[in-house]
Scaffold this active site. Sequence first.
Site, PDB file in Angstrom:
ATOM      1  N   LYS A  30       2.589  13.434  16.358  1.00 14.29           N
ATOM      2  CA  LYS A  30       1.139  13.408  16.638  1.00 14.29           C
ATOM      3  C   LYS A  30       0.896  12.805  18.025  1.00 14.29           C
ATOM      4  O   LYS A  30       1.625  11.914  18.466  1.00 14.29           O
ATOM      5  CB  LYS A  30       0.411  12.578  15.589  1.00 14.29           C
ATOM      6  CG  LYS A  30       0.324  13.212  14.208  1.00 14.29           C
ATOM      7  CD  LYS A  30      -0.441  12.272  13.298  1.00 14.29           C
ATOM      8  CE  LYS A  30      -0.855  12.882  11.986  1.00 14.29           C
ATOM      9  NZ  LYS A  30      -1.588  11.902  11.155  1.00 14.29           N
TER      10      LYS A  30
ATOM     11  N   LYS B   8       0.864  -1.196   0.000  1.00 16.55           N
ATOM     12  CA  LYS B   8       0.000   0.000   0.000  1.00 16.55           C
ATOM     13  C   LYS B   8       0.897   1.243   0.000  1.00 16.55           C
ATOM     14  O   LYS B   8       1.895   1.295   0.724  1.00 16.55           O
ATOM     15  CB  LYS B   8      -0.921   0.027   1.224  1.00 16.55           C
ATOM     16  CG  LYS B   8      -1.867   1.248   1.206  1.00 16.55           C
ATOM     17  CD  LYS B   8      -2.972   1.146   2.244  1.00 16.55           C
ATOM     18  CE  LYS B   8      -2.507   1.586   3.601  1.00 16.55           C
ATOM     19  NZ  LYS B   8      -3.636   1.742   4.561  1.00 16.55           N
TER      20      LYS B   8
ATOM     21  N   ARG C 193     -10.347  -1.313   7.412  1.00 14.99           N
ATOM     22  CA  ARG C 193      -9.430  -2.183   8.186  1.00 14.99           C
ATOM     23  C   ARG C 193      -9.059  -1.527   9.507  1.00 14.99           C
ATOM     24  O   ARG C 193      -8.844  -2.204  10.501  1.00 14.99           O
ATOM     25  CB  ARG C 193      -8.242  -2.631   7.359  1.00 14.99           C
ATOM     26  CG  ARG C 193      -7.237  -1.582   6.849  1.00 14.99           C
ATOM     27  CD  ARG C 193      -6.359  -1.030   7.938  1.00 14.99           C
ATOM     28  NE  ARG C 193      -5.039  -0.674   7.490  1.00 14.99           N
ATOM     29  CZ  ARG C 193      -4.327   0.317   8.009  1.00 14.99           C
ATOM     30  NH1 ARG C 193      -4.840   1.117   8.940  1.00 14.99           N
ATOM     31  NH2 ARG C 193      -3.100   0.542   7.590  1.00 14.99           N
TER      32      ARG C 193
END
Length: 320
Positions: free
Chosen positions: A221, A65, A108
């Site tokens: 983050k 991906k 997912r």
Amino acid sequence: MSTLILSRKSVRELLKMPDVINAVEEAFRHWSEGKVVMPPKSYLILEQGDFRAMPVAVPGALGIKWVSVFTENPLRRLPTVIGTIIYNDPATGSPLAIMDATDLTAYRTGATSALASRYLARRNSSTLGIVGAGAQAYTQLLAHAEVFDLKSIRVYDYSREAAEKFAGSLNEYPLRTTSLQEAIDCDIVCTLTPSRQPFVKKEWVRPGTHINAVGADARGKQELEPSVLAAATVVVDDIVQAASAGELNMPISKGLFREEDIYATLSDVISGKKNGRNDDAAVTVFDCTGLAIEDIAVARLVYESAVSNGRYPSVDLLEA
Ligand SMILES: NC(=O)c1ccc[n+]([C@@H]2O[C@H](COP(=O)([O-])OP(=O)(O)OC[C@H]3O[C@@H](n4cnc5c(N)ncnc54)[C@H](O)[C@@H]3O)[C@@H](O)[C@H]2O)c1
């Protein structure tokens, strides 16, 4: 040799959440049995956002991906997270399909959180709090509704418009917009924002809560105050990713949490090597950074249903 081309719309019509949950659970079992080849994802950091390359091989399937997270995209009416999967034939390496992975990623991720909740939340959990009403929110709700009998779903977004749009589009669920603190005051909480400032305060988290910390999936983050993690049983999807780019990355870099404080990986819990929840009063946190095994397991489902359906376009990429 033909390669199926599956658009976002085609992939979405082939995705079924109960099957996605089962496929993702099987992928975690394969991983715990040592049947997976999966290097940590590799990041390409740019000014406008980042790209990740996520290659993987699981029994019977392999591929990669290539996914971007560009937080200004909603201003251009594009998704923040856009992904594409190349799905290869494990026997020959040839590309069997190229598919959009934008909704696949959301499915997912929702399925993985719901699996974590199945093993870590209290069994009778009936309230779900969602913080961040963006693209990931719907599939978190959908997956949790498969696993739990949800009596109340509370959603908070710092964009009131986003929260109201989300709540207004899902009348079939017991869903309402609330304050941030009320959304945290639930049996299960999913945090789904790209925040770099922690907003989940320790004093708001009641005993027995399970939190899926999903939004932090890159360095810098962070959604939870480090004191929430320090007092919780922390489970991660992958130790290296969680420590370097997940919810744990900032607390670890500041010395407020240590890798040794991680209780288990989700695959250890799913495979029974480690216990899931065994104390109703414990606060549990799942640090979800996203794994390529999840993507490929779902890509396989999508590919197989597209083949059996038989009406999707293909090209001969190897045409000489
Ligand atoms: N862990 C994983 O596997 C995984 C998978 C996909 C996405 N993500 C991450 O999840 C996050 C959300 O992704 P998305 O596709 O839903 O993005 P999105 O842009 O579609 O939605 C984000 C939402 O969060 C809201 N928001 C931002 N900061 C907030 C804050 N401090 N408090 C409350 N609301 C806030 C925004 O208004 C927006 O509605 C991103 O950081 C993304 O990288 C993680």
